[in-house]
Design a protein around this motif. Structure first.
Motif, short mmCIF file in Angstrom:
data_model
loop_
_atom_site.label_atom_id
_atom_site.label_comp_id
_atom_site.label_asym_id
_atom_site.label_seq_id
_atom_site.Cartn_x
_atom_site.Cartn_y
_atom_site.Cartn_z
N ILE A 15 28.81 38.49 110.01
CA ILE A 15 30.14 38.70 110.60
C ILE A 15 30.08 39.81 111.64
O ILE A 15 29.67 40.94 111.34
CB ILE A 15 31.18 39.04 109.51
N ARG A 16 30.49 39.48 112.83
CA ARG A 16 30.62 40.45 113.94
C ARG A 16 29.36 41.26 114.18
O ARG A 16 29.42 42.45 114.47
CB ARG A 16 31.80 41.39 113.68
N GLY A 17 28.20 40.62 114.04
CA GLY A 17 26.93 41.29 114.32
C GLY A 17 26.48 42.23 113.22
O GLY A 17 25.56 43.03 113.43
N GLY A 18 27.09 42.14 112.04
CA GLY A 18 26.69 42.98 110.92
C GLY A 18 25.31 42.59 110.39
O GLY A 18 24.74 41.57 110.78
N ASN A 19 24.78 43.41 109.49
CA ASN A 19 23.48 43.15 108.87
C ASN A 19 23.64 42.18 107.71
O ASN A 19 24.51 42.36 106.86
CB ASN A 19 22.87 44.45 108.33
N GLY A 20 22.80 41.17 107.67
CA GLY A 20 22.81 40.22 106.56
C GLY A 20 24.04 39.34 106.56
O GLY A 20 24.93 39.46 107.39
N GLU A 21 24.07 38.44 105.59
CA GLU A 21 25.18 37.51 105.47
C GLU A 21 26.24 38.02 104.50
O GLU A 21 25.92 38.77 103.57
CB GLU A 21 24.69 36.15 105.00
N GLU A 54 31.25 46.33 113.67
CA GLU A 54 32.46 46.90 114.26
C GLU A 54 33.13 45.87 115.18
O GLU A 54 32.47 45.23 115.99
CB GLU A 54 32.11 48.15 115.06
N HIS A 55 34.44 45.75 115.04
CA HIS A 55 35.21 44.84 115.89
C HIS A 55 36.66 45.29 115.96
O HIS A 55 37.16 45.98 115.07
CB HIS A 55 35.11 43.40 115.38
N LYS A 56 37.32 44.88 117.05
CA LYS A 56 38.72 45.23 117.30
C LYS A 56 39.61 44.04 116.96
O LYS A 56 39.26 42.90 117.25
CB LYS A 56 38.89 45.61 118.77
N HIS A 57 40.74 44.33 116.37
CA HIS A 57 41.71 43.26 116.07
C HIS A 57 42.74 43.17 117.19
O HIS A 57 43.27 44.18 117.64
CB HIS A 57 42.39 43.53 114.72
N GLU A 58 42.95 41.95 117.63
CA GLU A 58 43.93 41.69 118.69
C GLU A 58 44.81 40.54 118.24
O GLU A 58 44.34 39.42 118.04
CB GLU A 58 43.21 41.37 119.99
N GLY A 59 46.09 40.84 118.04
CA GLY A 59 47.06 39.82 117.64
C GLY A 59 47.14 39.60 116.14
O GLY A 59 47.85 38.72 115.68
N ASP A 60 46.39 40.43 115.37
CA ASP A 60 46.47 40.30 113.92
C ASP A 60 46.16 41.62 113.24
O ASP A 60 45.80 42.60 113.89
CB ASP A 60 45.55 39.18 113.41
N PHE A 66 39.49 46.46 97.58
CA PHE A 66 38.16 46.53 96.99
C PHE A 66 38.20 46.34 95.47
O PHE A 66 39.00 46.97 94.78
CB PHE A 66 37.47 47.84 97.38
N ILE A 67 37.30 45.47 95.00
CA ILE A 67 37.25 45.08 93.59
C ILE A 67 36.06 45.72 92.87
O ILE A 67 36.18 46.14 91.73
CB ILE A 67 37.14 43.54 93.47
N ALA A 68 34.90 45.76 93.52
CA ALA A 68 33.68 46.27 92.88
C ALA A 68 32.74 46.83 93.93
O ALA A 68 32.76 46.40 95.09
CB ALA A 68 32.98 45.15 92.10
N GLY A 69 31.90 47.78 93.52
CA GLY A 69 30.91 48.35 94.42
C GLY A 69 31.46 49.53 95.21
O GLY A 69 32.60 49.96 95.03
N THR A 70 30.61 50.04 96.11
CA THR A 70 31.00 51.15 96.99
C THR A 70 30.47 50.89 98.39
O THR A 70 29.50 50.16 98.58
CB THR A 70 30.44 52.50 96.49
N GLY A 71 31.13 51.49 99.35
CA GLY A 71 30.70 51.32 100.72
C GLY A 71 31.29 52.38 101.62
O GLY A 71 32.01 53.27 101.16
N THR A 72 30.98 52.25 102.91
CA THR A 72 31.61 53.11 103.92
C THR A 72 32.38 52.22 104.88
O THR A 72 31.88 51.17 105.32
CB THR A 72 30.59 53.97 104.68
N TYR A 73 33.57 52.66 105.20
CA TYR A 73 34.49 51.93 106.06
C TYR A 73 34.72 52.76 107.31
O TYR A 73 35.04 53.95 107.22
CB TYR A 73 35.81 51.70 105.31
N ASN A 74 34.54 52.14 108.46
CA ASN A 74 34.79 52.79 109.74
C ASN A 74 36.23 52.47 110.13
O ASN A 74 36.57 51.35 110.48
CB ASN A 74 33.83 52.24 110.80
N ASP A 75 37.10 53.48 110.04
CA ASP A 75 38.52 53.35 110.34
C ASP A 75 38.80 53.98 111.70
O ASP A 75 39.10 55.15 111.82
CB ASP A 75 39.33 54.05 109.24
N ASP A 92 46.74 45.65 114.47
CA ASP A 92 46.56 45.09 115.81
C ASP A 92 46.22 46.21 116.78
O ASP A 92 46.89 47.24 116.82
CB ASP A 92 47.87 44.39 116.20
N GLY A 93 45.12 46.04 117.54
CA GLY A 93 44.69 47.03 118.51
C GLY A 93 43.71 48.06 117.98
O GLY A 93 43.16 48.84 118.74
N GLN A 94 43.49 48.07 116.67
CA GLN A 94 42.56 49.01 116.06
C GLN A 94 41.22 48.34 115.79
O GLN A 94 41.10 47.12 115.87
CB GLN A 94 43.14 49.56 114.76
#
Length: 115
Positions: A15-21, A54-60, A66-75, A92-94
């Protein structure tokens, strides 16, 4: 209508050039099922080390619960840790991205609604 888990369509894709599926269980399979209000409602699973690029939302707007696990989110350039029970919102726009930084699958519900 009832859609049993065993009947849900499953997709695997980068998804959006991320690592792995990303494993995606399609809770809702079409825009029509969201009655024109959005385009995605999925149970998502990221293996350790995998990411959504990383990707920008336009029009949505996109929501992660989050249900399980841990991660880092780029806000929008601010990196925050996420864990079960956390919710993120990308309006939208972020822009955003997500990385599984843990040693178990990072599971979350993703919902995209139109602005």
């Amino acid at each position: 209508m009832i859609r049993k888990k065993e009947d849900q369509k499953i997709e695997f894709r980068c998804i959006r050039g991320g690592n792995g599926e990303t494993e995606q269980h399609l809770i809702i399979e079409s825009v029509e099922e969201l009655v024109g209000k959005g385009r995605l409602f999925n149970h998502m699973i990221l293996a350790p080390g995998n990411s959504i690029g990383e990707h920008k939302h336009e029009g949505d707007n996109e929501f992660f619960y989050f249900i399980a696990g841990t991660g880092t989110y780029n806000d929008n350039g601010t990196i925050v840790e996420v864990k079960p029970g956390d919710t993120t919102i990308c309006y939208d726009g972020q822009f955003h991205s997500l990385v599984n930084t843990g040693d178990v699958p990072l599971e979350f519900i993703a919902l995209i609604l139109y602005s």
